[in-house]
Design a protein around this motif. Sequence first.
Motif, PDB file in Angstrom:
ATOM      1  N   GLY A 135      26.045 -80.209   8.770  1.00 28.82           N
ATOM      2  CA  GLY A 135      25.309 -79.039   8.147  1.00 28.82           C
ATOM      3  C   GLY A 135      25.468 -77.974   9.206  1.00 28.82           C
ATOM      4  N   ARG A 136      25.882 -78.404  10.562  1.00 33.71           N
ATOM      5  CA  ARG A 136      25.851 -77.188  11.561  1.00 33.71           C
ATOM      6  C   ARG A 136      27.193 -76.286  11.062  1.00 33.71           C
ATOM      7  NH1 ARG A 136      24.200 -80.677  17.006  1.00 33.71           N
ATOM      8  NH2 ARG A 136      22.181 -81.158  16.008  1.00 33.71           N
ATOM      9  N   THR A 137      28.075 -76.810  10.475  1.00 33.31           N
ATOM     10  CA  THR A 137      29.133 -75.965  10.221  1.00 33.31           C
ATOM     11  C   THR A 137      29.374 -75.556   8.709  1.00 33.31           C
ATOM     12  OG1 THR A 137      30.424 -77.866   9.746  1.00 33.31           O
ATOM     13  CG2 THR A 137      30.719 -76.887  11.853  1.00 33.31           C
ATOM     14  N   THR A 138      28.208 -75.718   8.058  1.00 41.22           N
ATOM     15  CA  THR A 138      27.983 -75.236   6.525  1.00 41.22           C
ATOM     16  C   THR A 138      28.578 -73.674   6.571  1.00 41.22           C
ATOM     17  OG1 THR A 138      26.440 -76.807   6.016  1.00 41.22           O
ATOM     18  CG2 THR A 138      26.625 -74.882   4.654  1.00 41.22           C
ATOM     19  N   GLY A 139      29.405 -73.345   5.571  1.00 39.64           N
ATOM     20  CA  GLY A 139      29.750 -71.889   5.225  1.00 39.64           C
ATOM     21  C   GLY A 139      30.837 -71.429   6.208  1.00 39.64           C
ATOM     22  N   GLN A 140      31.122 -72.245   7.007  1.00 39.78           N
ATOM     23  CA  GLN A 140      32.274 -71.796   8.093  1.00 39.78           C
ATOM     24  C   GLN A 140      33.809 -72.057   7.614  1.00 39.78           C
ATOM     25  OE1 GLN A 140      31.653 -72.378  12.230  1.00 39.78           O
ATOM     26  NE2 GLN A 140      29.307 -72.906  12.016  1.00 39.78           N
ATOM     27  N   ASP A 141      33.868 -73.076   6.686  1.00 44.86           N
ATOM     28  CA  ASP A 141      35.240 -73.467   6.323  1.00 44.86           C
ATOM     29  C   ASP A 141      34.958 -73.950   4.872  1.00 44.86           C
ATOM     30  OD1 ASP A 141      37.821 -74.982   5.543  1.00 44.86           O
ATOM     31  OD2 ASP A 141      38.394 -73.728   7.393  1.00 44.86           O
ATOM     32  N   PRO A 142      35.538 -73.275   3.861  1.00 40.90           N
ATOM     33  CA  PRO A 142      35.259 -73.796   2.259  1.00 40.90           C
ATOM     34  C   PRO A 142      36.174 -75.118   2.120  1.00 40.90           C
ATOM     35  CG  PRO A 142      37.084 -71.999   2.335  1.00 40.90           C
ATOM     36  CD  PRO A 142      36.338 -71.969   3.756  1.00 40.90           C
ATOM     37  N   ARG A 143      37.109 -75.427   2.756  1.00 34.27           N
ATOM     38  CA  ARG A 143      37.623 -76.655   2.580  1.00 34.27           C
ATOM     39  C   ARG A 143      36.746 -77.760   3.086  1.00 34.27           C
ATOM     40  NH1 ARG A 143      42.965 -74.111   5.334  1.00 34.27           N
ATOM     41  NH2 ARG A 143      41.158 -73.383   6.541  1.00 34.27           N
ATOM     42  N   LEU A 144      36.047 -77.410   4.487  1.00 31.15           N
ATOM     43  CA  LEU A 144      35.274 -78.520   5.071  1.00 31.15           C
ATOM     44  C   LEU A 144      34.168 -78.503   4.254  1.00 31.15           C
ATOM     45  CD1 LEU A 144      34.465 -80.451   7.362  1.00 31.15           C
ATOM     46  CD2 LEU A 144      33.469 -78.193   8.435  1.00 31.15           C
ATOM     47  N   ASP A 145      33.452 -77.498   3.603  1.00 33.58           N
ATOM     48  CA  ASP A 145      32.403 -77.644   2.604  1.00 33.58           C
ATOM     49  C   ASP A 145      32.623 -78.604   1.716  1.00 33.58           C
ATOM     50  OD1 ASP A 145      30.992 -76.129   4.419  1.00 33.58           O
ATOM     51  OD2 ASP A 145      31.123 -74.110   3.270  1.00 33.58           O
ATOM     52  N   GLN A 186      35.430 -85.087  12.156  1.00 30.21           N
ATOM     53  CA  GLN A 186      36.528 -84.505  13.034  1.00 30.21           C
ATOM     54  C   GLN A 186      36.714 -82.921  12.695  1.00 30.21           C
ATOM     55  OE1 GLN A 186      39.739 -86.953  11.973  1.00 30.21           O
ATOM     56  NE2 GLN A 186      39.943 -87.918  13.762  1.00 30.21           N
ATOM     57  N   GLY A 187      36.660 -82.664  11.301  1.00 31.99           N
ATOM     58  CA  GLY A 187      36.646 -81.392  10.813  1.00 31.99           C
ATOM     59  C   GLY A 187      35.573 -80.538  11.338  1.00 31.99           C
ATOM     60  N   SER A 188      34.247 -80.965  11.353  1.00 31.66           N
ATOM     61  CA  SER A 188      33.094 -80.314  11.786  1.00 31.66           C
ATOM     62  C   SER A 188      33.294 -79.958  13.421  1.00 31.66           C
ATOM     63  CB  SER A 188      31.969 -81.127  11.635  1.00 31.66           C
ATOM     64  OG  SER A 188      30.870 -80.222  12.160  1.00 31.66           O
ATOM     65  N   LEU A 189      33.543 -81.076  14.141  1.00 24.37           N
ATOM     66  CA  LEU A 189      33.897 -80.758  15.562  1.00 24.37           C
ATOM     67  C   LEU A 189      34.921 -79.789  15.919  1.00 24.37           C
ATOM     68  CD1 LEU A 189      33.589 -84.474  16.573  1.00 24.37           C
ATOM     69  CD2 LEU A 189      31.941 -82.752  17.527  1.00 24.37           C
ATOM     70  N   LEU A 190      36.137 -79.736  15.067  1.00 20.15           N
ATOM     71  CA  LEU A 190      37.165 -78.745  15.315  1.00 20.15           C
ATOM     72  C   LEU A 190      36.708 -77.202  15.078  1.00 20.15           C
ATOM     73  CD1 LEU A 190      40.269 -80.913  13.797  1.00 20.15           C
ATOM     74  CD2 LEU A 190      39.950 -79.665  16.176  1.00 20.15           C
ATOM     75  N   VAL A 191      35.739 -77.099  13.883  1.00 19.98           N
ATOM     76  CA  VAL A 191      35.319 -75.643  13.615  1.00 19.98           C
ATOM     77  C   VAL A 191      34.451 -75.407  14.625  1.00 19.98           C
ATOM     78  CG1 VAL A 191      34.040 -74.748  11.764  1.00 19.98           C
ATOM     79  CG2 VAL A 191      35.848 -76.020  11.013  1.00 19.98           C
ATOM     80  N   ARG A 192      33.722 -76.190  15.001  1.00 19.32           N
ATOM     81  CA  ARG A 192      32.497 -75.821  16.265  1.00 19.32           C
ATOM     82  C   ARG A 192      33.388 -75.821  17.563  1.00 19.32           C
ATOM     83  NH1 ARG A 192      27.829 -80.203  15.934  1.00 19.32           N
ATOM     84  NH2 ARG A 192      27.187 -78.937  17.578  1.00 19.32           N
ATOM     85  N   PHE A 193      34.077 -76.464  17.989  1.00 20.69           N
ATOM     86  CA  PHE A 193      34.619 -76.261  19.514  1.00 20.69           C
ATOM     87  C   PHE A 193      36.079 -76.350  19.618  1.00 20.69           C
ATOM     88  CE2 PHE A 193      30.725 -79.193  19.274  1.00 20.69           C
ATOM     89  CZ  PHE A 193      29.779 -78.381  19.537  1.00 20.69           C
ATOM     90  N   GLY A 194      36.811 -76.723  18.599  1.00 18.78           N
ATOM     91  CA  GLY A 194      38.334 -76.793  18.662  1.00 18.78           C
ATOM     92  C   GLY A 194      39.076 -75.446  18.628  1.00 18.78           C
ATOM     93  N   HIS A 195      40.104 -75.319  19.198  1.00 18.80           N
ATOM     94  CA  HIS A 195      41.094 -74.347  19.237  1.00 18.80           C
ATOM     95  C   HIS A 195      41.222 -73.786  17.743  1.00 18.80           C
ATOM     96  CE1 HIS A 195      44.471 -71.756  19.667  1.00 18.80           C
ATOM     97  NE2 HIS A 195      44.327 -71.491  21.005  1.00 18.80           N
TER      98      HIS A 195
END
Length: 552
Positions: free
Chosen positions: A461-471, A503-512
């Motif tokens: 939930g920490r990445t909710t709303g940051q990428d529609p594909r992840l959501d 993996q997707g959540s970690l990449l959205v939060r911290f990845g390049h």
Amino acid sequence: MSDTHVVTNQVPPLENYNPATSPVLAEALIREGGEWGVDEVFELGALGGGAQAQRWGELADRNQPVLRTHDRYGHRVDEVEYDPAYHELMRTAVAHGVHAAPWADDRVGAHVVRAAKESVWTPEAGHVCPISMTYAVVPALRHNPELSATYEPLLTSRIYEPGLKLPTTKAGITAGMSMTEKQGGSDVRAGTTEATPNGDGTYSLRGHKWFTSAPMCDVFLVLAQARGGERSDGGSSGGLSCFFLPRILPDGTRNRMFLQRLKDKLGNHANASSEVEYDGATAWLVGEEGRGVPTIIEMVNLTRLDCTLGSATSMRTGLTRAIHHAQHRKAFGAYLIDQPLMRNVLADLAVEAEAATMLAMRMAGATDAATRGDERETLLRRIGLAAGKYWVCKRATPHAAESMECLGGNGYVEESGMPRLYREAPLMGIWEGSGNVSALDTLRAMATRPECVEVLFDELGRTTGQDPRLDAHVASLRAELDDLETIQYRARKIAEDISLALQGSLLVRFGHPAVAEAFMASRLGGQWGGAFGTLPTGLDLGPIIERALVKG
């Protein structure tokens, strides 16, 4: 020299590089609380990528261990002889704390630093087995405080002392485990090895173990069926129990642990996996009778973490070799690394390696927090590690195959190191529970600790709303878990989807951003084929490949 013998367009050796220069690993090390260990990791990485350590790895793999059951006079000795290079690898790993050292270090991030060290110590994978087991045995051994007080300081020592001697007379010891039996495999409860109490606090073990890795370790944890023992309250219990078994007994004699043969394996050649018989071997109970699995479960969790780390490390290693080759090899008038299709392949491999590394290191961070009593991180690790072990290890073998193919025919010859990497890749998916076991353990985590599901979705939930594909993927995952009717049939897909979500959540939060976008478009957005090198057009591949370049 005749012109026919002039060598051109060949790639220089890949040596004197440092795996610790990997941005994804360095960033995760700091993020998960191990910033204080950056210099230590860099130092070990320089050794791991050096020509000397690489040579040790080649020799340890090529000159496989040899079993000596008897000496020349006919006495049983049950010893394994290793190439000297194996001992150099072990000595270096222990000296740098890649084994059980974190248990003697109360700094936040000690287990994260250790995980990063294991990820940069890459010359040869076989010797990491006893290193990993020595790390994992400590929390299980603590179920017997007396044994722990005696042996834990020796397990955490940074001195490697090979050879069979009384453990308490050595400066440092290593540990193994002996669980698998031929009739059960992953079903350790089906084991038939028996443990009979001797009346003096010890037990006599009798049985046959199908896989006992690293048989020259000093001490082992062994699962056996206790027969007729007594509990501390005077009652009778019995059942599958955990026992501590030394190779050399306190009186200096050899324990009755007989090595029957070494396994002829696909890979992992430097590690002397063996078949063992116990014929009245002396052992001490660890934990309570009938509580063998709960006693060793933390040991299993820690070795599963190392499997996940090992697979992520395999991916970065294969990628490093593939990029090195592509940088120096020309075909059809241009360097391979400048050709569009090869860039697609390399970038795709890099995305997989980054996602695997981020998830593995996140689980290392959760492990570190769990050792300090953090309940939330304990729950996240419970479900995340089971799923991550399944998916990351499952991806390692096709990743190694594609990396090898990047070198063409040169990758298929042993001197390239790629065949050894490829042979090693499937092991992590098999060790400590094959794919089905790991996937089903993900379901078991949800059934026995249902709170871990909400912790998982809190993390996502920490990445909710940051990428529609992840959501969309997370919403689909929630629906998957709510449907219990065929959940066991779908266990693999569930473990995969949990891993992809993390993996997707970690990449959205911290990845390049370039790596995150490539992951979302391919792994979650459906713009991907059935093999590596099928990323969609429109992605920025330059930064993805640049991040995968390791330096000296």
